[in-house]
Write a protein that holds these residues in place. Structure first.
Motif, PDB file in Angstrom:
ATOM      1  N   PHE A   7     -10.342   3.046  -4.400  1.00 21.14           N
ATOM      2  CA  PHE A   7      -9.010   2.511  -4.664  1.00 21.14           C
ATOM      3  C   PHE A   7      -7.985   3.578  -4.312  1.00 21.14           C
ATOM      4  CE2 PHE A   7     -11.968   0.162  -7.180  1.00 21.14           C
ATOM      5  CZ  PHE A   7     -11.503  -1.147  -7.162  1.00 21.14           C
ATOM      6  N   GLN A   8      -7.190   3.284  -3.298  1.00 19.23           N
ATOM      7  CA  GLN A   8      -6.122   4.186  -2.890  1.00 19.23           C
ATOM      8  C   GLN A   8      -4.777   3.520  -3.168  1.00 19.23           C
ATOM      9  OE1 GLN A   8      -6.586   5.974   1.015  1.00 19.23           O
ATOM     10  NE2 GLN A   8      -8.817   5.964   0.845  1.00 19.23           N
ATOM     11  N   GLY A   9      -3.711   4.302  -3.134  1.00 17.90           N
ATOM     12  CA  GLY A   9      -2.389   3.784  -3.455  1.00 17.90           C
ATOM     13  C   GLY A   9      -1.403   3.970  -2.327  1.00 17.90           C
ATOM     14  N   THR A  10      -0.348   3.165  -2.361  1.00 16.60           N
ATOM     15  CA  THR A  10       0.747   3.372  -1.423  1.00 16.60           C
ATOM     16  C   THR A  10       1.599   4.569  -1.828  1.00 16.60           C
ATOM     17  OG1 THR A  10       2.144   1.831  -2.666  1.00 16.60           O
ATOM     18  CG2 THR A  10       0.862   0.932  -0.822  1.00 16.60           C
ATOM     19  N   GLY A  11       1.398   5.065  -3.062  1.00 19.25           N
ATOM     20  CA  GLY A  11       2.125   6.216  -3.567  1.00 19.25           C
ATOM     21  C   GLY A  11       1.511   6.682  -4.870  1.00 19.25           C
ATOM     22  N   SER A  12       2.093   7.707  -5.445  1.00 18.09           N
ATOM     23  CA  SER A  12       1.658   8.176  -6.754  1.00 18.09           C
ATOM     24  C   SER A  12       2.152   7.222  -7.837  1.00 18.09           C
ATOM     25  CB  SER A  12       2.211   9.581  -7.028  1.00 18.09           C
ATOM     26  OG  SER A  12       1.705  10.499  -6.091  1.00 18.09           O
ATOM     27  N   GLU A  50     -11.381   6.829  -7.030  1.00 16.97           N
ATOM     28  CA  GLU A  50      -9.920   6.803  -7.067  1.00 16.97           C
ATOM     29  C   GLU A  50      -9.352   7.826  -6.104  1.00 16.97           C
ATOM     30  OE1 GLU A  50      -6.222   8.045  -9.994  1.00 16.97           O
ATOM     31  OE2 GLU A  50      -8.169   7.647 -10.919  1.00 16.97           O
ATOM     32  N   GLY A  51      -8.434   7.393  -5.257  1.00 15.36           N
ATOM     33  CA  GLY A  51      -7.751   8.314  -4.365  1.00 15.36           C
ATOM     34  C   GLY A  51      -6.657   9.074  -5.083  1.00 15.36           C
ATOM     35  N   ALA A  52      -5.896   9.855  -4.320  1.00 15.68           N
ATOM     36  CA  ALA A  52      -4.831  10.682  -4.909  1.00 15.68           C
ATOM     37  C   ALA A  52      -3.555  10.531  -4.096  1.00 15.68           C
ATOM     38  CB  ALA A  52      -5.260  12.147  -4.946  1.00 15.68           C
ATOM     39  N   GLY A  53      -2.433  10.365  -4.785  1.00 15.05           N
ATOM     40  CA  GLY A  53      -1.161  10.258  -4.090  1.00 15.05           C
ATOM     41  C   GLY A  53      -1.110   9.023  -3.212  1.00 15.05           C
ATOM     42  N   SER A  54      -0.702   9.203  -1.964  1.00 14.54           N
ATOM     43  CA  SER A  54      -0.512   8.081  -1.054  1.00 14.54           C
ATOM     44  C   SER A  54      -1.484   8.124   0.113  1.00 14.54           C
ATOM     45  CB  SER A  54       0.923   8.091  -0.508  1.00 14.54           C
ATOM     46  OG  SER A  54       1.074   7.146   0.532  1.00 14.54           O
ATOM     47  N   ALA A  55      -2.011   6.955   0.462  1.00 12.42           N
ATOM     48  CA  ALA A  55      -2.903   6.853   1.619  1.00 12.42           C
ATOM     49  C   ALA A  55      -2.164   7.074   2.933  1.00 12.42           C
ATOM     50  CB  ALA A  55      -3.565   5.478   1.629  1.00 12.42           C
ATOM     51  N   PRO A  63     -15.562   1.435   1.559  1.00  6.91           N
ATOM     52  CA  PRO A  63     -14.471   0.477   1.745  1.00  6.91           C
ATOM     53  C   PRO A  63     -13.346   0.776   0.772  1.00  6.91           C
ATOM     54  CG  PRO A  63     -16.320  -0.551   0.624  1.00  6.91           C
ATOM     55  CD  PRO A  63     -16.778   0.808   1.023  1.00  6.91           C
ATOM     56  N   VAL A  64     -12.123   0.451   1.185  1.00  6.82           N
ATOM     57  CA  VAL A  64     -10.932   0.827   0.421  1.00  6.82           C
ATOM     58  C   VAL A  64     -10.152  -0.415   0.022  1.00  6.82           C
ATOM     59  CG1 VAL A  64      -8.709   2.035   0.528  1.00  6.82           C
ATOM     60  CG2 VAL A  64     -10.753   3.077   1.544  1.00  6.82           C
ATOM     61  N   VAL A  65      -9.662  -0.412  -1.217  1.00  7.48           N
ATOM     62  CA  VAL A  65      -8.698  -1.395  -1.694  1.00  7.48           C
ATOM     63  C   VAL A  65      -7.397  -0.644  -1.931  1.00  7.48           C
ATOM     64  CG1 VAL A  65      -8.081  -2.991  -3.546  1.00  7.48           C
ATOM     65  CG2 VAL A  65     -10.448  -2.873  -2.740  1.00  7.48           C
ATOM     66  N   LEU A  66      -6.317  -1.113  -1.302  1.00 10.48           N
ATOM     67  CA  LEU A  66      -5.025  -0.430  -1.397  1.00 10.48           C
ATOM     68  C   LEU A  66      -4.182  -1.069  -2.499  1.00 10.48           C
ATOM     69  CD1 LEU A  66      -3.373   1.826   0.037  1.00 10.48           C
ATOM     70  CD2 LEU A  66      -2.314   0.021   1.403  1.00 10.48           C
ATOM     71  N   ILE A  67      -3.599  -0.222  -3.363  1.00 10.64           N
ATOM     72  CA  ILE A  67      -2.802  -0.692  -4.494  1.00 10.64           C
ATOM     73  C   ILE A  67      -1.334  -0.368  -4.257  1.00 10.64           C
ATOM     74  CG2 ILE A  67      -2.411  -0.494  -6.984  1.00 10.64           C
ATOM     75  CD1 ILE A  67      -5.333   0.456  -7.233  1.00 10.64           C
ATOM     76  N   GLY A  68      -0.481  -1.377  -4.435  1.00 12.80           N
ATOM     77  CA  GLY A  68       0.965  -1.180  -4.348  1.00 12.80           C
ATOM     78  C   GLY A  68       1.629  -1.531  -5.664  1.00 12.80           C
ATOM     79  N   ASP A  69       2.771  -0.924  -5.924  1.00 12.50           N
ATOM     80  CA  ASP A  69       3.491  -1.091  -7.192  1.00 12.50           C
ATOM     81  C   ASP A  69       4.755  -1.908  -6.945  1.00 12.50           C
ATOM     82  OD1 ASP A  69       4.923  -0.879  -9.534  1.00 12.50           O
ATOM     83  OD2 ASP A  69       4.974   1.309  -9.573  1.00 12.50           O
ATOM     84  N   ILE A  70       4.756  -3.153  -7.404  1.00 15.03           N
ATOM     85  CA  ILE A  70       5.919  -4.017  -7.177  1.00 15.03           C
ATOM     86  C   ILE A  70       7.095  -3.641  -8.070  1.00 15.03           C
ATOM     87  CG2 ILE A  70       5.269  -5.803  -8.858  1.00 15.03           C
ATOM     88  CD1 ILE A  70       6.196  -7.887  -6.773  1.00 15.03           C
ATOM     89  N   ASP A  71       6.826  -2.945  -9.186  1.00 18.31           N
ATOM     90  CA  ASP A  71       7.869  -2.615 -10.146  1.00 18.31           C
ATOM     91  C   ASP A  71       8.879  -1.625  -9.572  1.00 18.31           C
ATOM     92  OD1 ASP A  71       9.000  -2.939 -12.738  1.00 18.31           O
ATOM     93  OD2 ASP A  71       8.176  -1.010 -13.337  1.00 18.31           O
ATOM     94  N   ARG A  72       8.427  -0.773  -8.657  1.00 14.26           N
ATOM     95  CA  ARG A  72       9.342   0.228  -8.095  1.00 14.26           C
ATOM     96  C   ARG A  72      10.096  -0.305  -6.880  1.00 14.26           C
ATOM     97  NH1 ARG A  72       5.758   5.202  -6.052  1.00 14.26           N
ATOM     98  NH2 ARG A  72       5.120   5.105  -8.214  1.00 14.26           N
TER      99      ARG A  72
END
Length: 490
Positions: free
Chosen positions: A8-13, A133-138, A160-169
């Motif tokens: 699981f990676q993120g679009t940001g921290s 779990e990834g770190a910071g942004s992909a 395989p990677v699932v990318l997580i984005g935060d709609i609240d920000r």
């Protein structure tokens, strides 16, 4: 046969990676799977001691708890602990490996990848599935060379990677689609799906957004996850997630006690404060940016620090040293935890430059002790009792240095192995301890709050954490396509 893995990676921290992995650990464990968390590289001064005598990020310890297994150093093989001018301390497989400035660290990552892969292989051998779990942004393509935290690791182990984005920000569509646009095409092929996290309001309003991202990227939409309102009940990974409790209502004096914590630049192990923040009879006030100490403070807590001398200087810059000394002279109570305990003494010396440039600094002088930062780091789980009232205390030591002086002849605690710990002033109002997790025990916390005049509480902190993890798992089960996630893992 090797366990399956899913990253699981993120679009940001701070998009919620740690929380989602924790919730999925509990969810899959409750389904009967043997699951382990894994984070190749973490950056945090909020650390936990493992049963095998090392330290890892607090978030991975929580994820291990969610998976109903004991945390190990292999769950977080590289931990960066920000210090003062020397950059970050590097902890590898639970032990201090060295230190480096940010630019220097980038060139050392290739040196650390073998440790990461070794720990991943060990973790994978113990379970059915590993949630990484990834770190910071992909999308940090400027850091892609020798990467060990995100796509570099995913490609090395074919995860395989699932990318997580935060709609609240805000800007979540651009964040997700932008990641697909900027990363290396070979890396992009590893992304199998995406999650949009922290939705507030009507989820139907973003249905077309989910479809747009899926069509533009080719990734499977795994779910739109509403904001989990009880997240504050779990330890925050980052100091920016550290929250105060709601303010005391006007006219409610006597019904809630006010505990004040100066937030210093290198605050560490701040989850020590979580049980107090959740107490209904406590108003936990976090002092930031030089705010004045409230006149009706009932207790000041100086928390742990990764750079004690640097934080002492910051304390003085804010004027909090004078506030605390004046408060203590008026009969106020002060408690120092680990680095905060060291600050309460006469002096702190760091002759070898372990936490910053070599040197020494005067402490607040509220306890008759001195500290020298030298020797090996103490990393051990401990049990004991407070000397004055015999109340049980459970936690862990995570510190370097030796504290001596007349004050230690009046220890705050005595551990079950007979060792004394901490110091108490002659009048009993100033105290310090090296024990982290001091307030997690319900009996010890209740005894302190009773002395401060707080009303009796029925809060069972450890039980509350367990209930919150169960609720988080149920929350994710309701909003994620978990079966599809499992089918993606390989």
């Amino acid at each position: 046969m090797a366990a399956r893995a899913l990253m699981f990676q993120g679009t940001g921290s701070d998009v919620g990676k740690s929380l989602i992995v924790a919730g999925l650990c509990r969810l899959l464990a409750s389904r009967g799977l043997s699951v382990r968390p894994f984070k190749p590289q973490n950056m945090s001064n909020n650390a936990a001691v493992t049963e095998d005598g090392g330290e890892i990020g607090r978030a991975q310890a929580l994820q291990a708890r969610a998976a109903r297994v004991a945390p190990t150093v292999d769950m977080n093989p590289v931990l960066l602990k920000p210090q003062s001018e020397i950059g970050s301390q590097i902890v590898v497989q639970g032990r201090v490996f060295g230190s480096a400035r940010a630019r220097e660290y980038q060139s050392r990552k290739a040196e650390l990848m073998p440790y990461v892969l070794d720990s991943f292989a060990k973790t994978r051998a113990l379970c059915d599935i590993v949630l990484v779990e990834g770190a910071g942004s992909a999308s940090e393509v400027n850091l892609r060379a020798h990467d060990i935290a995100n796509m570099g690791f995913a490609r090395a182990v074919d995860a395989p990677v699932v990318l997580i984005g935060d709609i609240d920000r805000g800007g979540v569509i651009a964040s997700l689609c932008g990641t697909a646009a900027v990363i290396d095409p070979t890396d992009a092929k590893l992304i199998a799906g995406f999650i949009v996290n922290k939705m507030r309001g009507d989820p139907s309003l973003f249905a077309t957004g989910m479809t747009f991202v899926a069509e533009r990227t080719g990734w499977a939409p795994i779910g739109l996850v509403p904001h989990f309102r009880d997240a504050h009940r779990l330890p925050a990974e980052d100091v920016f997630g550290l929250e105060a409790s709601p303010a005391r209502a006007p006219g409610a004096a006597g019904h809630r006690v006010r505990i004040v914590v100066p937030v210093l630049p290198h605050i560490a192990n701040f989850d020590d404060l979580d049980p107090l923040r959740l107490e209904p009879g406590v108003e936990l006030v976090l002092l930031r940016n030089g705010a004045a100490l409230p006149v009706d403070t009932d207790l000041v807590i100086l928390p742990g620090s990764k750079a004690t001398i640097a934080d002492l200087a910051a304390l003085r810059t804010c004027g909090w040293d004078a506030d605390i000394i004046a408060y203590s002279r008026r009969g106020g109570r002060v408690l120092g935890l680990c680095g905060g305990y060291q600050m309460l003494g006469r002096s702190v010396a760091d002759p070898d430059g372990i936490e910053g440039p070599p040197g020494s600094a005067a402490g607040l002088g509220l306890i008759e002790v001195t500290t020298e930062l030298a020797g090996d780091k103490s990393l051990v789980a401990v049990r004991g009792r407070t000397v004055a009232d015999g109340v049980a205390a459970v936690g862990y030591e995570m510190h370097i240095g030796r504290t001596t002086g007349a004050g230690t002849q009046r220890p705050l605690l005595r551990f079950d192995d007979g060792r004394p710990d901490g110091a108490v002033s002659i009048d009993g109002r100033i105290a310090g301890t090296y024990l982290h997790g001091f307030f997690a025990g319900d009996a010890q916390r209740a005894a302190w709050l009773a002395r401060l005049g707080a009303p009796a509480s029925s809060l069972g902190y450890e039980l509350l954490v367990e209930q919150t993890l169960d609720a988080l798992a149920a929350h994710l089960a309701a909003h994620l396509d978990v079966n599809r996630l499992l089918s993606m893992a390989r």
